[in-house]
Design a protein around this motif. Structure first.
Motif, PDB file in Angstrom:
ATOM      1  N   GLY A 136       0.813  -1.209   0.000  1.00 24.17           N
ATOM      2  CA  GLY A 136       0.000   0.000   0.000  1.00 24.17           C
ATOM      3  C   GLY A 136       0.844   1.255   0.000  1.00 24.17           C
ATOM      4  N   ALA A 137       1.888   1.276   0.825  1.00 18.44           N
ATOM      5  CA  ALA A 137       2.769   2.447   0.860  1.00 18.44           C
ATOM      6  C   ALA A 137       3.546   2.584  -0.448  1.00 18.44           C
ATOM      7  N   TYR A 138       4.059   1.479  -0.964  1.00 16.61           N
ATOM      8  CA  TYR A 138       4.829   1.531  -2.206  1.00 16.61           C
ATOM      9  C   TYR A 138       3.973   1.948  -3.394  1.00 16.61           C
ATOM     10  N   SER A 139       2.653   1.748  -3.312  1.00 15.31           N
ATOM     11  CA  SER A 139       1.782   2.181  -4.410  1.00 15.31           C
ATOM     12  C   SER A 139       1.790   3.697  -4.569  1.00 15.31           C
ATOM     13  N   TRP A 140       2.236   4.419  -3.541  1.00 12.76           N
ATOM     14  CA  TRP A 140       2.283   5.881  -3.589  1.00 12.76           C
ATOM     15  C   TRP A 140       3.699   6.433  -3.759  1.00 12.76           C
ATOM     16  N   HIS A 141       4.715   5.548  -3.848  1.00 13.41           N
ATOM     17  CA  HIS A 141       6.097   6.019  -3.906  1.00 13.41           C
ATOM     18  C   HIS A 141       6.873   5.219  -4.954  1.00 13.41           C
ATOM     19  N   ALA A 142       7.639   5.917  -5.784  1.00 12.49           N
ATOM     20  CA  ALA A 142       8.454   5.256  -6.805  1.00 12.49           C
ATOM     21  C   ALA A 142       9.531   4.401  -6.145  1.00 12.49           C
ATOM     22  N   PRO A 143      10.009   3.348  -6.828  1.00 13.41           N
ATOM     23  CA  PRO A 143      10.982   2.436  -6.219  1.00 13.41           C
ATOM     24  C   PRO A 143      12.214   3.121  -5.631  1.00 13.41           C
ATOM     25  N   ALA A 144      12.743   4.135  -6.305  1.00 16.13           N
ATOM     26  CA  ALA A 144      13.940   4.809  -5.797  1.00 16.13           C
ATOM     27  C   ALA A 144      13.658   5.694  -4.599  1.00 16.13           C
ATOM     28  N   LYS A 145      12.383   5.895  -4.274  1.00 23.57           N
ATOM     29  CA  LYS A 145      11.990   6.775  -3.160  1.00 23.57           C
ATOM     30  C   LYS A 145      11.357   5.994  -2.015  1.00 23.57           C
ATOM     31  N   ASP A 294      18.101   7.197   0.488  1.00 25.85           N
ATOM     32  CA  ASP A 294      17.342   7.684  -0.663  1.00 25.85           C
ATOM     33  C   ASP A 294      18.094   8.810  -1.380  1.00 25.85           C
ATOM     34  N   ARG A 295      18.718   9.680  -0.603  1.00 24.71           N
ATOM     35  CA  ARG A 295      19.479  10.780  -1.212  1.00 24.71           C
ATOM     36  C   ARG A 295      20.711  10.262  -1.944  1.00 24.71           C
ATOM     37  N   LEU A 296      21.370   9.268  -1.354  1.00 27.86           N
ATOM     38  CA  LEU A 296      22.544   8.701  -2.023  1.00 27.86           C
ATOM     39  C   LEU A 296      22.151   7.991  -3.313  1.00 27.86           C
ATOM     40  N   LEU A 297      21.021   7.290  -3.315  1.00 29.98           N
ATOM     41  CA  LEU A 297      20.557   6.651  -4.545  1.00 29.98           C
ATOM     42  C   LEU A 297      20.260   7.680  -5.618  1.00 29.98           C
ATOM     43  N   ALA A 298      19.666   8.811  -5.223  1.00 33.57           N
ATOM     44  CA  ALA A 298      19.369   9.870  -6.184  1.00 33.57           C
ATOM     45  C   ALA A 298      20.649  10.469  -6.771  1.00 33.57           C
ATOM     46  N   ARG A 299      21.729  10.367  -6.027  1.00 29.18           N
ATOM     47  CA  ARG A 299      23.006  10.918  -6.491  1.00 29.18           C
ATOM     48  C   ARG A 299      23.878   9.879  -7.190  1.00 29.18           C
ATOM     49  N   GLY A 300      23.356   8.660  -7.355  1.00 24.16           N
ATOM     50  CA  GLY A 300      24.070   7.677  -8.142  1.00 24.16           C
ATOM     51  C   GLY A 300      24.694   6.524  -7.383  1.00 24.16           C
ATOM     52  N   SER A 301      24.527   6.463  -6.069  1.00 19.72           N
ATOM     53  CA  SER A 301      25.061   5.327  -5.321  1.00 19.72           C
ATOM     54  C   SER A 301      24.294   4.056  -5.677  1.00 19.72           C
ATOM     55  N   THR A 302      24.930   2.919  -5.497  1.00 14.01           N
ATOM     56  CA  THR A 302      24.279   1.659  -5.847  1.00 14.01           C
ATOM     57  C   THR A 302      23.347   1.196  -4.736  1.00 14.01           C
ATOM     58  N   SER A 303      22.337   0.440  -5.124  1.00 20.44           N
ATOM     59  CA  SER A 303      21.406  -0.114  -4.149  1.00 20.44           C
ATOM     60  C   SER A 303      22.112  -1.113  -3.239  1.00 20.44           C
ATOM     61  N   ARG A 304      23.107  -1.813  -3.764  1.00 23.70           N
ATOM     62  CA  ARG A 304      23.852  -2.769  -2.933  1.00 23.70           C
ATOM     63  C   ARG A 304      24.510  -2.060  -1.758  1.00 23.70           C
ATOM     64  N   VAL A 305      25.144  -0.930  -2.008  1.00 23.34           N
ATOM     65  CA  VAL A 305      25.827  -0.203  -0.932  1.00 23.34           C
ATOM     66  C   VAL A 305      24.816   0.331   0.072  1.00 23.34           C
ATOM     67  N   VAL A 306      23.751   0.973  -0.438  1.00 19.20           N
ATOM     68  CA  VAL A 306      22.798   1.660   0.432  1.00 19.20           C
ATOM     69  C   VAL A 306      21.898   0.678   1.171  1.00 19.20           C
ATOM     70  N   ARG A 307      21.408  -0.358   0.477  1.00 20.87           N
ATOM     71  CA  ARG A 307      20.365  -1.212   1.035  1.00 20.87           C
ATOM     72  C   ARG A 307      20.841  -2.590   1.472  1.00 20.87           C
ATOM     73  N   VAL A 308      22.124  -2.881   1.277  1.00 18.81           N
ATOM     74  CA  VAL A 308      22.672  -4.158   1.755  1.00 18.81           C
ATOM     75  C   VAL A 308      23.873  -3.929   2.676  1.00 18.81           C
ATOM     76  N   VAL A 309      24.885  -3.232   2.163  1.00 21.45           N
ATOM     77  CA  VAL A 309      26.126  -3.060   2.932  1.00 21.45           C
ATOM     78  C   VAL A 309      25.883  -2.280   4.223  1.00 21.45           C
ATOM     79  N   VAL A 310      25.165  -1.158   4.122  1.00 17.30           N
ATOM     80  CA  VAL A 310      24.946  -0.310   5.305  1.00 17.30           C
ATOM     81  C   VAL A 310      24.207  -1.067   6.416  1.00 17.30           C
ATOM     82  N   PRO A 311      23.052  -1.702   6.148  1.00 16.53           N
ATOM     83  CA  PRO A 311      22.384  -2.414   7.243  1.00 16.53           C
ATOM     84  C   PRO A 311      23.156  -3.631   7.734  1.00 16.53           C
ATOM     85  N   ALA A 312      23.877  -4.331   6.838  1.00  9.96           N
ATOM     86  CA  ALA A 312      24.642  -5.506   7.264  1.00  9.96           C
ATOM     87  C   ALA A 312      25.762  -5.105   8.220  1.00  9.96           C
ATOM     88  N   VAL A 313      26.406  -3.989   7.950  1.00  9.03           N
ATOM     89  CA  VAL A 313      27.442  -3.491   8.865  1.00  9.03           C
ATOM     90  C   VAL A 313      26.818  -3.127  10.215  1.00  9.03           C
TER      91      VAL A 313
END
Length: 442
Positions: A136-145, A294-313
């Motif tokens: 429901g929430a994602y229906s109102w927000h684009a994947p990168a946001k 979200d800001r880093l993704l908008a600036r070109g960072s990879t999803s792996r770094v933002v959504r995998v590496v950061v939480p795993a650390v």
């Protein structure tokens, strides 16, 4: 429909809706998730008075906590089916009413059997809710946001423990544990009234029987075999990671007030109020990591770094902190260690949920997240009962709880290493979605 036309139609659709409405409806979903987690957390709040009245052991309370997650796991697999059979409006209404009904029998007939059945029914009704709320929430927000909406939904657990748990503790101490259950049921019914009045779905994902033809942009991206999604290394190692962290969450929900009260010597009201401390740390770190991500993704960072590496650390840091818990004797320091460790681990949920939503076609979001979150809940199935056994066998409650948290931290750290080595959303998005990938992701 061409890919460019689908993207343009989707942009026009979201542009025609007020952004304030998108965030307002997201807030309504977060509110339901707060009720959802309050229903889970109330067992931890009432565990000691309930155990005293019914003569229950720690392992019996732990068994009830674990069996809740058995039906919760089973229910999660029905999220995709509910999303196909009916719209989100009616699916979430049905589930919310079921929660309110499921917790009331114990008010009338207080026994171990009724407690067990009540929690089993509650788990079954709550199982599909997380995936549907995210859909429901994602229906109102684009994947990168989707980082911030994911964080707000995941933060509902923290909000429940920060705002609701102290109130439930006060009600329990002042009026008795039955009144805490009645209050939660009433809140659930009130939410349903508001929900029916204001809800509508956004343009990015549609639910119900007509979803395949109604979802903007989905016509250009056909569904893929489910096995292709579930066999990806991002899904597998992401699921193992969230499963290990959810085991910690389940123990916190079931046992943390008891640990503070029986293990560390705080009063019942203090223990219920201090339930919020780990959640404050978790909420702050979840929101910070998601907004910055979200800001880093908008600036070109990879999803792996933002959504995998950061939480795993973050989970690795949690594991290192909890390993030291058995050697700590000062109660205030023990509370601090558990709170900070939990906070670092909690960011895994919004970021990995957003990562998983990337790798599947939009029309398969609810089904994919349903299975992902159902597998995640297996951690909750095992951990509360195991903690009860450890506490019953330990020389003292404080030693037992500390040992259990130490073991949880170690397992989570091992799973974090696996995610760091193998999970990669960009790679697996291409493997799953092929040429169709990329619609609405930029």
């Amino acid at each position: 429909m061409t890919r460019s036309t689908a993207t343009l139609d989707r942009t026009v659709a979201i542009g025609s809706e007020s952004r304030s409405r998108a965030w307002g409806l997201t807030a309504l979903l977060v509110l339901l998730y707060v009720v959802n987690y309050a229903d889970k957390a109330v067992l931890g709040i009432i565990a000691q008075p309930l155990a005293h009245e019914l003569g229950l052991s720690a392992s019996q309370i732990g068994l009830v906590g674990s069996l809740f997650f058995l039906t919760f796991t089973v229910g999660g697999f029905f999220a995709g089916a509910l999303n196909r059979w009916m719209s989100l409006r009616w699916a979430l209404l049905l589930l919310a009413i079921a929660w309110s009904v499921a917790i009331l029998p114990l008010v009338v007939v207080a026994s171990f059997g009724v407690l067990l059945v009540s929690r089993l029914l509650l788990g079954l009704a709550e199982g599909p809710s997380s995936a549907l709320l995210h859909t429901g929430a994602y229906s109102w927000h684009a994947p990168a946001k989707r980082g911030l909406p994911s964080a707000l939904l995941a933060g509902a657990a923290s909000i429940a423990k920060i705002a609701v748990a102290p109130a439930l503790a006060f009600v329990t101490v002042t009026f008795g544990w039955r009144y805490a259950l009645v209050a939660l049921a009433a809140i659930g019914v009130l939410w349903c009234v508001v929900w029916l009045t204001v809800w509508s779905e956004g343009p990015y994902i549609r639910s119900g029987k007509g979803a395949d033809s109604a979802a903007a942009g989905d016509a250009g991206e056909p569904a893929v075999p489910w096995g292709r999604i579930f066999r990806t290394r991002t899904f597998i190692f992401g699921a193992l990671l969230v499963m290990s962290v959810y085991a910690l969450v389940a123990v916190v929900l079931t046992w943390l007030p008891s640990y503070f009260e029986v293990g560390l010597g705080y009063s019942r009201l203090q223990a219920g109020s201090m339930f919020a401390f780990p959640s404050i740390a978790g909420l702050i770190l979840m929101l910070l990591s998601s907004v910055i991500g979200d800001r880093l993704l908008a600036r070109g960072s990879t999803s792996r770094v933002v959504r995998v590496v950061v939480p795993a650390v973050g989970v690795l840091i949690c594991g290192a902190i909890l390993l030291a818990l058995p050697s700590i004797t000062a109660p205030a320091v023990a509370v601090l260690v558990v709170s900070v460790g939990y906070g670092f681990a909690a960011s895994v949920f919004p970021l990995l949920n957003a990562a998983i939503s990337e790798i599947c076609p939009p029309r398969q979001t609810a089904g994919t997240l349903g299975v992902f979150l159902a597998v995640m809940a297996i951690g909750g199935l095992v951990a509360p009962y195991a903690t009860g056994l450890i506490v019953d066998a330990a020389a003292s409650p404080a030693e037992g709880y500390a040992t259990a948290f130490q073991a949880l931290g170690l397992v989570a750290a091992v799973c974090a290493v696996g995610a760091l080595l193998f999970a990669n959303p960009e790679r697996d998005k291409k493997l799953v979605r092929g040429d169709a990938a990329g619609i609405g992701t930029n």
